[in-house]
Enzyme design. Structure first.
Site, PDB file in Angstrom:
ATOM      1  N   HIS A 134      11.512 -10.084  19.428  1.00 45.12           N
ATOM      2  CA  HIS A 134      11.684  -8.824  18.699  1.00 45.12           C
ATOM      3  C   HIS A 134      11.266  -9.044  17.240  1.00 45.12           C
ATOM      4  O   HIS A 134      11.579 -10.089  16.651  1.00 45.12           O
ATOM      5  CB  HIS A 134      13.140  -8.366  18.773  1.00 45.12           C
ATOM      6  CG  HIS A 134      13.361  -6.987  18.217  1.00 45.12           C
ATOM      7  ND1 HIS A 134      13.525  -6.764  16.867  1.00 45.12           N
ATOM      8  CD2 HIS A 134      13.424  -5.766  18.820  1.00 45.12           C
ATOM      9  CE1 HIS A 134      13.685  -5.461  16.660  1.00 45.12           C
ATOM     10  NE2 HIS A 134      13.621  -4.837  17.834  1.00 45.12           N
ATOM     11  N   GLU A 136      12.366  -8.065  14.446  1.00 43.09           N
ATOM     12  CA  GLU A 136      13.453  -8.414  13.526  1.00 43.09           C
ATOM     13  C   GLU A 136      13.858  -9.876  13.678  1.00 43.09           C
ATOM     14  O   GLU A 136      14.105 -10.576  12.692  1.00 43.09           O
ATOM     15  CB  GLU A 136      14.670  -7.507  13.768  1.00 43.09           C
ATOM     16  CG  GLU A 136      15.802  -7.785  12.789  1.00 43.09           C
ATOM     17  CD  GLU A 136      17.084  -7.039  13.116  1.00 43.09           C
ATOM     18  OE1 GLU A 136      18.172  -7.574  12.822  1.00 43.09           O
ATOM     19  OE2 GLU A 136      17.000  -5.921  13.663  1.00 43.09           O
TER      20      GLU A 136
END
Length: 320
Positions: A134, A136
């Site tokens: 991901h 992030e």
């Protein structure tokens, strides 16, 4: 001439809060304000937020989305970093190429970056609870030298962690996780490492938590749930999972065209919510599609109210 058959009744429970969070509002506003101030094109590294509708609407206004900084030319047109955050290497590369950059990282993600840096300076082992790959998570792990952050996505991962080596240990988390799943992983970490340091305040963001609580409450009252959001949106996927955990036949749809009508056969009640990067316009389109097929009664279930606002970067706060 036969009369039109009456539409079947459908009770719709509209979850509140839903949709855009303060971090997404800030990121989109940054791009819009940059367009006003500097003119098109404005470059954005990766999707500003995980939503095709938002991305396409910005493209139409002159935003160019790029995968890597090498695609952006030096000059007066800014390169904006997405709300998910970036590794330390990205702004360093931008500086080396003399690019004009604006950081739209959500302040709550920046908070996690700072926690990681503090733990590193204090010599602690760092465990990041999150989903591999991901953006992030990539950005958070990239705040520190390679190998200094260990990713744990499940209780099984916790069991496979290296045993206590005498160093203090700490954990941080991705901001868009399932609150319930994360609680279980944290409990497993604390069982293995009783002295582990945790965040002074929850890393899972207020909006993720609030949207999950709302859909959880709604799911207990209905037979099915529709989550409006992108397939690559972590917080939207978690909303679908939370509804399913409560016994709902939940579906994640990008917009009204993705609704699985067969799954709603003989369903008399449905919850509708939206991930933190899904605009309200898409919720309205889903409600319109339901109204076209059913005699809809809409009620709103509000579990909390939100007033969070994140300021824009100083240079963009006043119109040009």
């Amino acid at each position: 001439m036969s009369a039109t058959a009456p539409k079947p009744p459908l009770r719709v429970v509209l979850c509140a809060p839903r949709g855009f969070c303060a971090g997404v509002v800030r990121a989109v506003d940054i791009v819009e304000r940059a367009l006003q101030r500097y003119g098109a094109p404005v470059y954005v590294r990766h999707e500003i937020v995980h939503n095709k509708f938002v991305v396409d609407s910005l493209k139409a206004k002159g935003v160019i989305f790029i995968k890597e900084l090498s695609e952006a030319p030096p000059g007066p047109h800014p390169v904006i970093f997405s709300a998910h955050g970036v590794t330390k290497a990205v702004p360093e590369e931008a500086k080396a190429r003399n690019l004009f950059t604006i950081d739209a990282t959500c302040p709550l993600v920046t908070k996690v970056h700072r926690e990681a840096q503090v733990h590193f300076k204090r010599g602690r082992r760092i465990i990041l609870i999150g989903h591999a790959g991901h953006p992030e998570v990539v950005g958070t792990m990239g705040q520190l030298p390679p190998g200094r952050v260990t990713l744990a996505s499940s209780i099984s991962d916790v069991k496979r962690l290296e045993p206590d080596d005498g160093r203090p240990i700490a954990y941080i988390t991705q901001t868009t996780l399932s609150v319930d799943d994360t609680r279980e992983i944290v409990a497993a970490l604390k069982a293995r490492f009783p002295a582990i340091y945790g965040p002074p305040n929850e890393d899972i963001c207020y909006a993720t938590t609030n949207r999950q609580e709302a859909v959880k409450a709604a799911a207990r009252q209905v037979e099915a749930a529709i989550v409006v959001g992108a397939a690559n949106s972590s917080n939207s996927q978690r909303l679908r999972e939370v509804a399913e955990r409560e016994g709902c036949a939940a579906q994640l749809v990008a917009d009204e065209r993705g609704i699985d009508w067969a799954a709603l056969t003989n369903v008399g009640s449905v919850a509708v919510t939206a991930g933190a990067s899904a605009p309200e316009a898409l919720v309205e389109r889903v409600l319109g599609a339901l109204s076209a097929r059913y005699d809809v009664t809409i009620e709103t279930l509000t579990t909390t109210s939100e007033s969070m606002i994140f300021p824009l970067p100083r240079d963009l706060r006043e119109p040009a």
